[in-house]
Design a protein around this motif. Structure first.
Motif, mmCIF file in Angstrom:
data_model
loop_
_atom_site.group_PDB
_atom_site.id
_atom_site.type_symbol
_atom_site.label_atom_id
_atom_site.label_comp_id
_atom_site.label_asym_id
_atom_site.label_seq_id
_atom_site.Cartn_x
_atom_site.Cartn_y
_atom_site.Cartn_z
ATOM 1 N N ASP A 199 14.645 11.150 45.687
ATOM 2 C CA ASP A 199 14.554 12.559 45.292
ATOM 3 C C ASP A 199 13.254 13.168 45.817
ATOM 4 O O ASP A 199 13.244 14.308 46.292
ATOM 5 N N ASP A 254 19.912 13.228 36.512
ATOM 6 C CA ASP A 254 18.587 13.789 36.798
ATOM 7 C C ASP A 254 17.550 13.087 35.935
ATOM 8 O O ASP A 254 17.754 12.873 34.731
ATOM 9 N N PHE A 255 16.442 12.753 36.561
ATOM 10 C CA PHE A 255 15.337 12.124 35.848
ATOM 11 C C PHE A 255 14.231 13.154 35.630
ATOM 12 O O PHE A 255 14.109 14.115 36.388
ATOM 13 N N GLU A 256 13.444 12.923 34.607
ATOM 14 C CA GLU A 256 12.350 13.842 34.303
ATOM 15 C C GLU A 256 11.376 13.939 35.476
ATOM 16 O O GLU A 256 10.879 15.007 35.788
ATOM 17 N N ARG A 257 11.116 12.822 36.109
ATOM 18 C CA ARG A 257 10.237 12.772 37.274
ATOM 19 C C ARG A 257 11.056 12.327 38.477
ATOM 20 O O ARG A 257 11.961 11.523 38.339
#
Length: 167
Positions: A60, A52-55
């Protein structure tokens, strides 16, 4: 006829350093290599690893948009291969309506991972890669050392060959 496939993994073409997405049919155990772009490979790898990325990254973001619109991705099909270019179709459901969109296989597969949607490959794509005789794969006819090397390499791939990207 459509063949359900699983993602075997990602590897790299030793000559061009291009990423290769490797699929394998569930019913016939045939290997389907698809050369893809570096950014798409990174998106697929991050989804396979559940990173998972912050943004939100592009795939996604598109998944979030589809979900917010009340639609879902029901399946994808790698539906054609013309002049060394693969084609795919995304199939969506929204309320009681079904619709589809053209896509690059790498983008379609990046989304299918995120939605948990099944992946299918049309038999004509498999036939274009591994011509058949009587329903069984036959040799491609490339008797060069390079052709033999690739045929042997792809035939022997297993999930353990993909290091941190194995599925």
């Amino acid at each position: 006829m459509l063949h359900k496939v699983k993602i075997l993994g990602l590897t790299v073409d030793e000559e061009s350093n291009a990423p290769i997405l490797v699929l394998r049919t569930i019913d016939t155990n045939e290997t389907i290599p698809i050369w893809i772009g570096l950014l798409e490979a990174a998106s697929i790898a991050s989804a396979l690893q559940k990173i998972d990325f912050e943004r939100p990254m592009t795939h996604d973001l598109f998944k979030n948009f589809i979900t917010r619109m009340g639609a879902t991705l029901t399946k994808i099909e790698v539906c054609d291969l013309k002049e060394s270019t693969f084609f795919a179709t995304l199939y969506f459901a929204h309320d009681d309506k079904l619709f589809s969109m053209d896509a690059r296989p790498s983008d379609a597969i990046a989304l299918s991972i995120r939605f948990g949607a099944p992946i299918y490959v049309d038999e004509k794509v498999i036939d274009a890669l591994t011509p058949r005789q009587g329903g069984k794969p036959i040799e491609m006819g490339d008797d060069s050392e390079e052709g033999k090397k690739w045929a042997e390499y792809l035939d022997k791939l297993s999930p353990d060959d993909f290091g941190k990207y194995k599925v």
